[in-house]
Design an enzyme around this catalytic site. Structure first.
Site, PDB file in Angstrom:
ATOM      1  N   HIS A  86       0.257 -10.015  -1.690  1.00 24.82           N
ATOM      2  CA  HIS A  86       0.062  -8.997  -0.588  1.00 24.82           C
ATOM      3  C   HIS A  86       0.892  -8.113  -0.678  1.00 24.82           C
ATOM      4  CE1 HIS A  86      -3.617 -11.114   1.563  1.00 24.82           C
ATOM      5  NE2 HIS A  86      -2.828 -12.179   1.351  1.00 24.82           N
TER       6      HIS A  86
ATOM      7  N   HIS B  28      -2.440 -14.969  -5.256  1.00 27.62           N
ATOM      8  CA  HIS B  28      -2.360 -13.460  -4.789  1.00 27.62           C
ATOM      9  C   HIS B  28      -1.296 -13.151  -3.876  1.00 27.62           C
ATOM     10  CE1 HIS B  28      -5.089 -15.349  -1.920  1.00 27.62           C
ATOM     11  NE2 HIS B  28      -4.694 -14.597  -0.915  1.00 27.62           N
TER      12      HIS B  28
END
Length: 131
Positions: free
Chosen positions: A95, A93
């Site tokens: 951010h 992931h």
């Protein structure tokens, strides 16, 4: 083991989804560092950014880039910072954090956000993505 993010992709866990295609998903972090803090993930469950296959890795930032103008418009930030830590959830992931200064990227400032506040932010960002 299915990750928390895969469960979000599959609709088992609610999330403020902002943008989605067949390969990627962007959604609001429930513990944002700053309002509008967004997570961008590949739908393919994989633990580490730098061991993703090249096509998935190559598409991740262009997909994330599509969210940035809406984050800037809604939050009024100077820039959207990008951070990859990769330890919180074992699913790659990125951010996206609306910021005005480097200290805005400090994860010590992360706070649980009420669902209604996340929903309101999600609505604003989705609306901005439509324009």
């Amino acid at each position: 083991m299915t990750t928390l993010f895969t469960r979000i992709i599959q609709g088992e866990i609610p999330a403020q989804k902002l943008l989605e295609d067949e390969h990627y998903l962007a959604f609001l972090d429930i513990r944002p560092v700053r309002p509008g803090h967004t997570l961008v993930i590949p739908k393919k469950e994989h633990d580490y950014l730098f061991t993703l296959d090249d096509p998935t890795l190559a598409g991740l930032l262009p997909f994330a880039k599509r969210v940035v103008p809406a984050l800037e418009k809604v939050t009024g930030c100077k820039r959207v910072g990008v951070m990859v830590a990769g330890l919180e959830v074992p699913h790659t992931h990125v951010h996206l954090i609306p910021m005005n200064a480097i200290p805005d990227l400090n994860f010590a400032h992360a706070t649980d956000t009420p669902a209604q506040d996340l929903a309101a932010m999600g609505e604003q960002i989705r609306a901005a993505l439509q324009h």
